[in-house]
Design a protein around this motif. Structure first.
Motif, short mmCIF file in Angstrom:
data_model
loop_
_atom_site.label_atom_id
_atom_site.label_comp_id
_atom_site.label_asym_id
_atom_site.label_seq_id
_atom_site.Cartn_x
_atom_site.Cartn_y
_atom_site.Cartn_z
N ALA A 77 0.86 -1.19 0.00
CA ALA A 77 0.00 0.00 0.00
C ALA A 77 0.89 1.23 0.00
O ALA A 77 1.65 1.46 0.94
N LEU A 78 0.82 2.03 -1.07
CA LEU A 78 1.61 3.24 -1.21
C LEU A 78 0.69 4.46 -1.18
O LEU A 78 -0.39 4.44 -1.77
N GLY A 79 1.14 5.51 -0.52
CA GLY A 79 0.36 6.74 -0.47
C GLY A 79 0.89 7.67 0.59
O GLY A 79 2.04 7.53 1.04
N GLY A 80 0.06 8.62 1.00
CA GLY A 80 0.44 9.59 2.01
C GLY A 80 -0.15 9.22 3.36
O GLY A 80 -0.29 8.04 3.70
N SER A 81 -0.53 10.23 4.12
CA SER A 81 -1.03 9.98 5.48
C SER A 81 -2.36 9.26 5.48
O SER A 81 -2.70 8.60 6.46
N THR A 82 -3.13 9.35 4.39
CA THR A 82 -4.41 8.65 4.34
C THR A 82 -4.25 7.17 4.06
O THR A 82 -5.21 6.41 4.17
N THR A 83 -3.06 6.75 3.69
CA THR A 83 -2.71 5.33 3.66
C THR A 83 -2.03 4.94 4.96
O THR A 83 -2.31 3.89 5.54
N GLU A 84 -1.16 5.80 5.44
CA GLU A 84 -0.46 5.57 6.69
C GLU A 84 -1.43 5.40 7.86
O GLU A 84 -1.26 4.52 8.70
N CYS A 85 -2.44 6.26 7.95
CA CYS A 85 -3.47 6.19 9.01
C CYS A 85 -2.82 6.17 10.39
O CYS A 85 -3.18 5.36 11.26
N GLY A 86 -1.88 7.08 10.63
CA GLY A 86 -1.09 7.05 11.84
C GLY A 86 -1.84 7.34 13.12
O GLY A 86 -1.34 7.02 14.20
N LEU A 87 -3.03 7.93 13.05
CA LEU A 87 -3.80 8.19 14.26
C LEU A 87 -4.93 7.19 14.46
O LEU A 87 -5.88 7.43 15.21
N GLU A 90 -3.40 0.19 15.78
CA GLU A 90 -2.92 -0.95 15.01
C GLU A 90 -4.05 -1.95 14.80
O GLU A 90 -4.87 -2.19 15.68
N GLY A 91 -4.07 -2.51 13.62
CA GLY A 91 -5.11 -3.47 13.29
C GLY A 91 -6.39 -2.83 12.79
O GLY A 91 -7.28 -3.54 12.31
N ARG A 92 -6.50 -1.47 12.86
CA ARG A 92 -7.71 -0.79 12.42
C ARG A 92 -7.43 0.20 11.29
O ARG A 92 -8.34 0.91 10.85
N ARG A 93 -6.19 0.27 10.81
CA ARG A 93 -5.89 1.05 9.62
C ARG A 93 -6.38 0.27 8.41
O ARG A 93 -6.36 -0.96 8.40
N TRP A 94 -6.79 0.98 7.36
CA TRP A 94 -7.43 0.25 6.27
C TRP A 94 -6.54 -0.80 5.63
O TRP A 94 -7.06 -1.88 5.26
N PRO A 95 -5.21 -0.61 5.49
CA PRO A 95 -4.43 -1.73 4.95
C PRO A 95 -4.45 -2.97 5.85
O PRO A 95 -4.31 -4.10 5.37
#
Length: 353
Positions: A77-87, A90-95
């Protein structure tokens, strides 16, 4: 006592990697997180429901890892913060929620040209193993162009990753001029560990960004018409070239490349979260209105759809999966997802692959 402090300072300098210095210099040839970074944030201020302490861990592969185990040939999964989902936890980011476990190589601030160089680097490095690439760039492509024009697309040069820890922990704070917290390994260690125990709050930073932007004048209709012509004449052709290069690179490596459109919270009539933390694109000291921001993103997402068709690539039209009237459920600001938004995003992607 002074001698003991000096010994501790020296020992930390020798055997502890100060996280506040990780991103001091640009990386040659790619823009990915440094491996080994472990930090904690927390959700407060009603960013979205729940009281989460968020673990932000960068694996040796330089991927932002969640709790899922990645298969021998996984998804990238490549992208910016909307891929990173840093906030998001863990386990609940879309990737993390995809049917096939994914390596999350999203990096806050990255735009499409960064992902081209990151993909090239990962292929040359031979790790991690992956056979499918999910690529999403929209708001950052627009933002980089508005800030820097074609310079960003015509000549790529390494640039440092924004060190969010420095901002969140205020380690640039002056103690005795010119000494800063990050200039001392001992002071950095104390600040870092204490903030990890409770988790960093980014809510105030988001509030400050919103308060700083609100006084900016809104771009008038004539100014936006001129900007739209620039986007069509300059940004879209430059962006097309980057995507052509990405398609060529992926095909040469035998990869399946899927382009993703970007959902957002700009549409007029959208019901934002309370408080409203949305930020709007800024052009020459003026911010775009909701109508203008929607039109600008329509140009970007529309081109992504055409690029998929023209280049023979698969499209995941994620924007279509987010109804415009219920935004507060899906986003806590303009583009970043709540846990419910990440779940909806992953479910949308699952329809296509």
């Amino acid at each position: 006592p002074l001698g003991v402090l000096l010994v501790i300072e020296l020992g930390l300098r020798l055997f502890w990697d100060n996280p506040y210095l990780l991103y001091a210099d640009p990386h040659p040839g790619f823009r990915l997180h440094e491996p080994g970074l472990l930090a904690y944030a927390r959700v407060d201020g009603d960013l979205y429901p729940g009281n989460h302490r968020i673990r932000f861990w960068i694996a040796p592969s330089r991927a932002l890892f969640g709790t899922a185990q990645v298969s021998p040939a996984g998804v990238l999964a490549l992208g910016g913060s909307t891929t990173e989902c840093g906030l998001l936890p863990e386990g609940r980011r879309w990737p993390d929620l995809l049917a096939r476990p994914a390596h999350n190589f999203g990096v806050s601030g990255n735009f499409s040209l960064d992902s081209y160089h990151n993909l090239r680097y990962l292929l040359e490095a031979g790790r991690p193993a992956f056979d499918t690439v999910l690529l999403m760039h929209g708001v950052n492509d627009l933002g980089r162009f508005l800030a820097r024009g074609l310079e960003e697309y015509q000549q790529w040069a390494p640039r440092p990753i924004s060190n969010v820890l420095v901002d969140a922990d205020a380690v640039d704070q002056r103690l005795l001029w010119p000494l800063r917290v990050r200039d001392s390994a001992l002071l950095s260690f104390i600040r870092y560990q204490s903030n990890n125990l409770k988790g960093r709050s980014f809510y105030r930073s988001l509030q400050l960004q919103r308060a700083t932007q609100e006084p900016l004048p809104v771009l008038d209709a004539q100014g936006f018409a001129a900007l739209r012509q620039r986007l069509e004449r300059e940004l879209l052709p430059a962006r097309r070239q980057v995507y052509q290069d990405l398609a060529q690179l992926s095909r040469a490596a035998g990869l399946r490349l899927l382009l993703l459109t970007q959902p957002h919270a700009y549409a007029p009539g959208y019901r934002p979260a309370d408080p409203d933390l949305r930020l709007f694109p800024v052009y020459r000291g003026q911010r775009l209105s909701p109508v203008q921001a929607t039109a600008a993103m329509a140009l970007i997402n529309g081109q992504t759809r055409r690029l998929a068709a023209d280049l023979g690539l698969e499209l995941v039209d994620v924007e279509r999966c987010f109804p415009g009237g219920e935004g507060g459920r899906w986003f806590y600001d303009s583009v970043h997802y709540t846990p419910a938004g990440a779940e909806r995003f992953a479910a949308c992607v699952a329809r296509w692959y």
